[in-house]
Structures are given as structure tokens and as C-alpha cells.
Write an enzyme that holds these catalytic residues in place. Structure first.
Site, PDB file in Angstrom:
ATOM      1  N   LYS A 184      -8.317   2.182   7.889  1.00  0.00           N
ATOM      2  CA  LYS A 184      -7.257   1.252   7.654  1.00  0.00           C
ATOM      3  C   LYS A 184      -5.944   1.713   8.211  1.00  0.00           C
ATOM      4  O   LYS A 184      -5.147   2.696   7.637  1.00  0.00           O
ATOM      5  CB  LYS A 184      -6.886   1.125   6.059  1.00  0.00           C
ATOM      6  CG  LYS A 184      -6.014  -0.362   5.821  1.00  0.00           C
ATOM      7  CD  LYS A 184      -5.166  -0.117   4.646  1.00  0.00           C
ATOM      8  CE  LYS A 184      -3.935   1.089   4.799  1.00  0.00           C
ATOM      9  NZ  LYS A 184      -2.768   0.657   5.513  1.00  0.00           N
ATOM     10  N   GLU A 258      -3.405  14.778   3.375  1.00  0.00           N
ATOM     11  CA  GLU A 258      -2.583  15.338   3.985  1.00  0.00           C
ATOM     12  C   GLU A 258      -1.372  14.604   3.650  1.00  0.00           C
ATOM     13  O   GLU A 258      -1.072  13.480   4.028  1.00  0.00           O
ATOM     14  CB  GLU A 258      -2.869  15.119   5.516  1.00  0.00           C
ATOM     15  CG  GLU A 258      -3.922  15.798   6.065  1.00  0.00           C
ATOM     16  CD  GLU A 258      -3.976  17.219   5.934  1.00  0.00           C
ATOM     17  OE1 GLU A 258      -2.927  17.534   6.042  1.00  0.00           O
ATOM     18  OE2 GLU A 258      -5.147  17.744   6.234  1.00  0.00           O
ATOM     19  N   CYS A 292       5.431  15.346   9.709  1.00  0.00           N
ATOM     20  CA  CYS A 292       5.229  15.770   8.415  1.00  0.00           C
ATOM     21  C   CYS A 292       5.269  17.425   8.569  1.00  0.00           C
ATOM     22  O   CYS A 292       5.976  17.928   7.470  1.00  0.00           O
ATOM     23  CB  CYS A 292       3.735  15.608   7.988  1.00  0.00           C
ATOM     24  SG  CYS A 292       2.390  16.339   8.924  1.00  0.00           S
TER      25      CYS A 292
HETATM   26  P1  NAD Z   1       2.675   6.022   3.117  1.00  0.00           P
HETATM   27  O1  NAD Z   1       2.193   6.784   2.293  1.00  0.00           O
HETATM   28  O2  NAD Z   1       3.636   4.847   2.588  1.00  0.00           O
HETATM   29  O3  NAD Z   1       1.491   5.186   3.948  1.00  0.00           O
HETATM   30  C1  NAD Z   1       0.646   5.921   4.372  1.00  0.00           C
HETATM   31  C2  NAD Z   1      -0.511   4.860   4.603  1.00  0.00           C
HETATM   32  O4  NAD Z   1      -1.027   4.740   3.261  1.00  0.00           O
HETATM   33  C3  NAD Z   1      -0.147   3.665   5.235  1.00  0.00           C
HETATM   34  O5  NAD Z   1      -1.512   2.957   6.036  1.00  0.00           O
HETATM   35  C4  NAD Z   1      -0.027   2.703   3.938  1.00  0.00           C
HETATM   36  O6  NAD Z   1      -0.305   1.084   4.077  1.00  0.00           O
HETATM   37  C5  NAD Z   1      -1.238   3.325   3.120  1.00  0.00           C
HETATM   38  N1  NAD Z   1      -0.756   3.111   1.612  1.00  0.00           N
HETATM   39  C6  NAD Z   1       0.339   3.181   0.983  1.00  0.00           C
HETATM   40  N2  NAD Z   1       0.288   3.222  -0.352  1.00  0.00           N
HETATM   41  C7  NAD Z   1      -1.173   3.187  -0.484  1.00  0.00           C
HETATM   42  C8  NAD Z   1      -1.824   3.104  -1.788  1.00  0.00           C
HETATM   43  N3  NAD Z   1      -1.222   3.089  -3.046  1.00  0.00           N
HETATM   44  N4  NAD Z   1      -3.151   3.037  -1.639  1.00  0.00           N
HETATM   45  C9  NAD Z   1      -3.754   3.071  -0.560  1.00  0.00           C
HETATM   46  N5  NAD Z   1      -3.066   2.907   0.649  1.00  0.00           N
HETATM   47  C10 NAD Z   1      -1.770   3.177   0.702  1.00  0.00           C
HETATM   48  O7  NAD Z   1       3.344   6.817   4.310  1.00  0.00           O
HETATM   49  P2  NAD Z   1       4.071   6.485   5.616  1.00  0.00           P
HETATM   50  O8  NAD Z   1       5.394   5.996   5.213  1.00  0.00           O
HETATM   51  O9  NAD Z   1       3.363   5.577   6.283  1.00  0.00           O
HETATM   52  O10 NAD Z   1       4.277   7.843   6.325  1.00  0.00           O
HETATM   53  C11 NAD Z   1       4.904   8.807   5.886  1.00  0.00           C
HETATM   54  C12 NAD Z   1       4.615   9.948   5.310  1.00  0.00           C
HETATM   55  O11 NAD Z   1       3.287  10.385   5.655  1.00  0.00           O
HETATM   56  C13 NAD Z   1       5.647  11.283   5.117  1.00  0.00           C
HETATM   57  O12 NAD Z   1       5.611  11.580   3.774  1.00  0.00           O
HETATM   58  C14 NAD Z   1       4.632  12.323   5.763  1.00  0.00           C
HETATM   59  O13 NAD Z   1       5.082  13.446   5.701  1.00  0.00           O
HETATM   60  C15 NAD Z   1       3.428  11.751   5.705  1.00  0.00           C
HETATM   61  N6  NAD Z   1       2.591  12.705   6.701  1.00  0.00           N
HETATM   62  C16 NAD Z   1       1.635  13.599   6.551  1.00  0.00           C
HETATM   63  C17 NAD Z   1       0.930  14.175   7.462  1.00  0.00           C
HETATM   64  C18 NAD Z   1       0.129  15.440   7.205  1.00  0.00           C
HETATM   65  O14 NAD Z   1      -0.692  15.510   8.101  1.00  0.00           O
HETATM   66  N7  NAD Z   1       0.363  16.057   6.159  1.00  0.00           N
HETATM   67  C19 NAD Z   1       1.116  13.660   8.700  1.00  0.00           C
HETATM   68  C20 NAD Z   1       1.844  12.484   8.925  1.00  0.00           C
HETATM   69  C21 NAD Z   1       2.575  12.006   8.042  1.00  0.00           C
END
Ligand code: NAD
Length: 485
Positions: A184, A258, A292
Site C-alpha cells: 500500500k 521504521e 527520517c
Molecule cells: P504517515 O505515518 O502519515 O503515513 C505513512 C503511510 O502509512 C502512508 O502510506 C499512510 O497512508 C499510511 N497510514 C497512515 N496512518 C495509518 C494507519 N492508521 N493505519 C495504516 N496505515 C496508515 O507518515 P508520512 O507523513 O507519510 O511520512 C512521514 C513520516 O515517515 C515521518 O515521521 C518520517 O520520519 C517517517 N519515515 C521513517 C523512515 C524510517 O525508515 N525510519 C523513512 C521515511 C519516513
């Protein structure tokens, strides 16, 4: 400002499920907006519950009844190498899609896209030598075989900032282990997942082994709750990660996370600041700070603060902000309007809490469109401030000072996060000693290296589990002990 001519993306119309391109059942749609022009780029179908049911059923059938989990690892490796070769042919398309949807500079995306085929070929090589069955002996001399089996049907949920790399980590390792996958992608950045699906289709993987269902948060939640899913591999915000871990705990579905970061760069008192500058310039605000593992807290010895600021602020104020398709651009816009609102909210909070804006702090001049903000550096910050504690996910860095190594370690560890760190010193052994005391999943001495062939992941609230390296394969494995009586 004049933007360069942009490629026009083709909007996806179907979902890749069960080895075929199928018509959506849902009538919902999603939109992708250009970060640099604010124009609508595409409208495309969003998977609803019936589409997700169909994808999970395909992956379930492929896992329970298909050849993939039972195939010899060398045969699976052959398929993964074909995917790697096909991805290599599409690197320009992948870089273009990344720049178009995210606003990451094309000079950077072109450099980084090679990680995608690398992950597929790396896991292909690894499973050819990985001990999937280990022969052991009991104390009474009896035979024991410990088998490493695929965990089952996996949901791979990814964010928008580095859409394909974060998906490739999961899909390459999960497929290598013998799992079947339902991806997804993030609603804002679907295009690369479609390129991957096309490569997987052309590589001839058995039907149902890989499926994509683009959807937003509700679709993600539906997928995570699905009883047909054995494991969730998630990259995203810490808030969503905690929620997903709770949902998975209900049925003890496996989960790897992650999540966010607030990573420190620690310059020790013997560090060569000039030598440190190039890596700090790349990694304190990569992709407009939307990475991140960005080094968003810089710790410098109090008596060398001015020397550091003269160098760093001079370089940051010279960053070329602009059209991400211009090869000379070093920083593009933020990806979304809501992301810019979030970043500006933090800049205002820093000001309100008494931190000093040493450079940036506003919107760059000359842009009437696009979600641009200036690269921003705060000084005079104290450890409890919101801008020091919370992940901003934008080009905003705080410079903190310390008096001795003890205080440097304490300040570095004063965070709910523990994803990444860099330590700069003339003495690599001294830096190693400090690296062992910093509570984070990766540490680089005198630079920043994140290499998909080695494990990456977080301590504390930055996550659970590791991606990349052999540890990344083990994310997708269950251990079975077979005893001979
Ligand atoms: P997000 O958590 O809003 O969304 C990430 C993904 O999860 C999207 O596909 C979203 O549609 C889905 N999602 C959101 N809520 C959900 C739920 N309750 N159940 C299932 N799926 C859900 O994050 P974002 O704004 O897309 O990305 C930014 C964040 O990602 C930052 O906090 C960043 O640090 C983190 N990030 C971490 C890494 C790592 O490897 N540690 C890498 C890149 C980004």
C-alpha cells in the site's frame, strides 16, 4: 520563477492483483499535486475494502497454495535478479517520478535510485547462501533441524518521501524470504509502486506473489486489521506506527516499524569542521529535510560554536533553492501544502519559545507557486524546546552547544527517538567510544552512510526491527524447530 518543462505522468487506472491488472471495484479516487507548481498532476483510483480483500485473498492463495514459498531459494533469487535488471532499465522513470511527486532535486534522485535494483540483487545473493535449514544435535545426540520459514502474507505500507526505496527494502526482503506481499503505497506518491509492479509482471513472478492497492489512511487501517495478513511492515510516522502496533497486537500479527527521528550530529572538540561540512550540508536537510534520518540537531563544543556557525550558516544561506527538475537545484519545495503548514508552525513555535533564527525562517523570494520554505537554522535553543524534541520533517536544524563529552552524550540521548547519529572527530577510536554510548540504530563516524546492505532501524520510538542487510531478511522469517525423537 519559471519552472522547467515537466514530464506529464500517466495516471494509473487499475490495480495489480493476482498477477493481472484489474479494474477497481471502489469508485473512490486520489489526487497527486505538484509540489513545485501546485497543479493537479493525476487523479487515480483508490482501493477500497473490496479491492483490498481481493489483493489479500490473492496473496493468501499464492502463499498457501502457490509455488513461491516452496521454491528453492536459488530459483527465487533468479526471479529477483530479473526484477533488478528490469528496474535498472527504468531508473530514469523512477527518478523522474520521485522528483515530480516529492519535489526532491533531480540531481539527488538520479543518484539514489540505484538502491532499488541493488536491494533486489542483494537479497537474491543473500538467499543463495543463507542457512534456511540448520542441522543441529541435541545433548542426547538426536537430530534437530531448525528451519527458517517465510512469515506469510505481508502488508508493506510506505510513506511519500522516498517512495520506492522504502518499498524496495520490504518487497525485496519479503519476497526473498518466500513471503507474498500486498503493497500500500502512500496516496501522494503512487507512481513508483506501479513501475515496480510492471517490472515484477515482466519478470514473470507467480501470480498473487505481489499486489498493489494504493490507498490513504483508511485503506491502510483496513489492510492492517485484515485477518489474512500475517505481518505488517510499516514505514511512517511514530504516531501511526504506535497505532498499527496496537492493532497488530490484537491478533499478534508480526510487525516491523521504521518511524521518525531527531538525529544528532555530534562534533567533538577535535573535529575538523571544514571536513565535516560537506556531509552536514547533504544530510542536515536532505530532500528539504523530509528524510527520517536527517541530522536535525547539531551539537558543537561551546568554545567552537562561533567557528562552526560561521562555516555552516555561510553554506546554508548559499543553498540553491528552486525547481527540482533544474540540475543545479540543491533544495526543492516541501512535498505538500500541509507539510509546509506543519514546518511553518514549528518555525513559529521556535520563535515563540525564544530560540534565535540564525538563517532562513520564511518563504524564499521569487516563488509565487510551490510549497517552498527557506532552509532555516535555530541557535540559542534549549533541550526542552519543541523544535529540539519533535520531528519537524522540514529544512529546520537546531544548533546546540555542550561543554564536555558527558554533556554531549546526554544531550544527544535526550530524545524520544533513536534512529541515526553522526560523530565527527580526529580520533576514530574516541568517536567509536561515543558511538557505543549514543542510543540510536545507526551511527556514522565522520560522515553519513546509510547502506541497504547493512541493517537500518531505530532504538526507542524510532521503530522496531531492522531493514536492510541479513537482519532485514529475518524480519520476514519464522523459526521452526523439527526434532527427531
Ligand atoms: P504517515 O505515518 O502519515 O503515513 C505513512 C503511510 O502509512 C502512508 O502510506 C499512510 O497512508 C499510511 N497510514 C497512515 N496512518 C495509518 C494507519 N492508521 N493505519 C495504516 N496505515 C496508515 O507518515 P508520512 O507523513 O507519510 O511520512 C512521514 C513520516 O515517515 C515521518 O515521521 C518520517 O520520519 C517517517 N519515515 C521513517 C523512515 C524510517 O525508515 N525510519 C523513512 C521515511 C519516513
Amino acid at each position: 520563477m519559471n519552472m522547467m518543462v515537466k514530464p506529464t505522468p500517466r495516471a494509473p487506472e487499475r490495480f495489480f492483483i493476482g498477477g493481472r491488472w484489474v479494474e477497481p471495484i471502489s469508485r473512490q479516487t486520489l489526487k497527486v499535486v505538484s509540489p513545485s507548481t501546485e497543479e493537479l498532476l493525476i487523479t487515480y483510483p483508490e482501493a477500497g475494502p473490496a479491492d483490498i480483500d481481493r489483493a489479500v485473498a490473492s496473496a493468501r492463495d499464492a502463499f498457501d497454495n502457490g509455488p513461491w514459498p516452496r521454491m528453492a531459494p536459488s530459483e527465487r533469487a533468479g526471479y529477483l535478479r530479473r526484477v533488478a535488471a528490469l528496474l535498472t532499465e527504468r531508473l530514469d522513470d523512477i527518478a523522474t517520478a520521485w522528483t515530480l511527486q516529492v519535489g526532491a532535486p533531480i540531481s539527488l534522485t538520479k543518484k539514489l535510485v540505484g538502491q532499488n535494483p541493488t536491494l533486489f540483487s542483494y537479497y537474491a545473493d543473500l538467499i543463495e547462501k543463507y542457512p534456511f535449514v540448520d542441522e543441529r544435535k541435541r545433548d542426547d545426540g538426536g537430530r534437530v533441524r531448525v528451519a527458517k520459514e517465510p512469515v506469510g502474507v505481508c502488508a508493506a505500507i510506505t510513506p511519500w518521501n522516498a517512495p520506492l526505496v522504502l518499498l524496495s527494502y520490504k518487497i525485496a526482503a519479503g519476497l526473498a524470504a518466500g513471503c507474498t506481499m500486498v503493497a500500500k503505497p502512500s496516496p501522494e506518491t503512487p507512481l513508483e509502486a506501479y513501475i515496480l509492479a510492471e517490472c515484477i509482471e515482466r519478470a514473470g513472478l507467480p501470480q498473487g506473489v505481489f499486489n498493489i492497492v494504493p490507498a490513504g489512511r483508511e485503506g491502510g487501517d483496513y489492510l492492517v486489521r485484515h485477518k489474512g495478513v500475517d505481518k505488517v511492515a510499516f514505514t511512517g510516522s511514530t504516531g501511526a506506527g504506535k497505532h498499527i502496533a496496537q492493532v497488530c497486537a490484537e491478533r499478534l500479527a508480526r510487525v516491523s516499524l521504521e518511524l521518525g527521528g531527531k538525529s544528532p550530529a555530534i562534533l567533538l572538540d577535535d573535529a575538523d569542521f571544514k571536513a565535516a561540512l560537506p556531509s552536514l550540508m547533504v544530510y542536515t536537510m536532505p530532500i528539504t529535510g523530509q528524510v527520517c534520518f536527517s541530522l536535525t540537531r547539531i551539537l558543537v563544543p561551546e568554545h567552537r560554536e562561533k567557528e562552526f556557525l560561521d562555516l555552516y550558516l555561510g553554506a546554508v544561506s548559499g543553498i540553491k533553492v528552486g525547481d527540482p527538475f533544474d540540475p543545479a537545484t540543491q533544495m526543492g519545495p516541501l512535498t505538500m501544502a500541509r507539510q509546509r503548514a506543519r514546518v511553518e508552525g514549528y518555525i513559529a513555535a521556535g520563535r515563540a519559545e525564544g530560540a534565535r533564527i540564525a538563517c532562513g525562517g520564511g518563504r524564499p523570494r521569487g516563488f509565487d507557486k510551490g510549497f517552498f520554505v527557506e532552509p532555516t537554522v535555530f541557535t540559542d535553543v534549549t533541550p526542552h524546546m519543541k523544535i529540539v524534541q519533535e520531528e519537524i520533517f522540514g529544512p529546520v536544524v537546531s544548533v546546540l552547544t555542550y561543554r564536555d563529552d558527558e554533556e554531549a552524550v546526554a544531550k544527544a540521548n535526550n530524545s524520544q527517538y533513536g534512529l541515526n547519529a553522526s560523530i565527527y572527530s580526529a580520533d576514530p577510536e574516541r568517536a567509536y567510544g561515543m558511538a557505543r554510548r549514543v542510543r540510536s540504530g545507526t551511527v556514522t563516524i565522520n560522515g553519513v552512510i546509510i547502506d541497504p546492505k547493512h541493517p537500518f532501524g531505530g532504538f526507542k520510538q524510532s521503530g522496531m526491527g531492522r531493514e536492510g542487510g541479513p537482519e532485514g531478511l529475518e524480519n520476514y522469517i519464522e523459526t521452526k524447530t523439527i526434532q527427531y525423537a
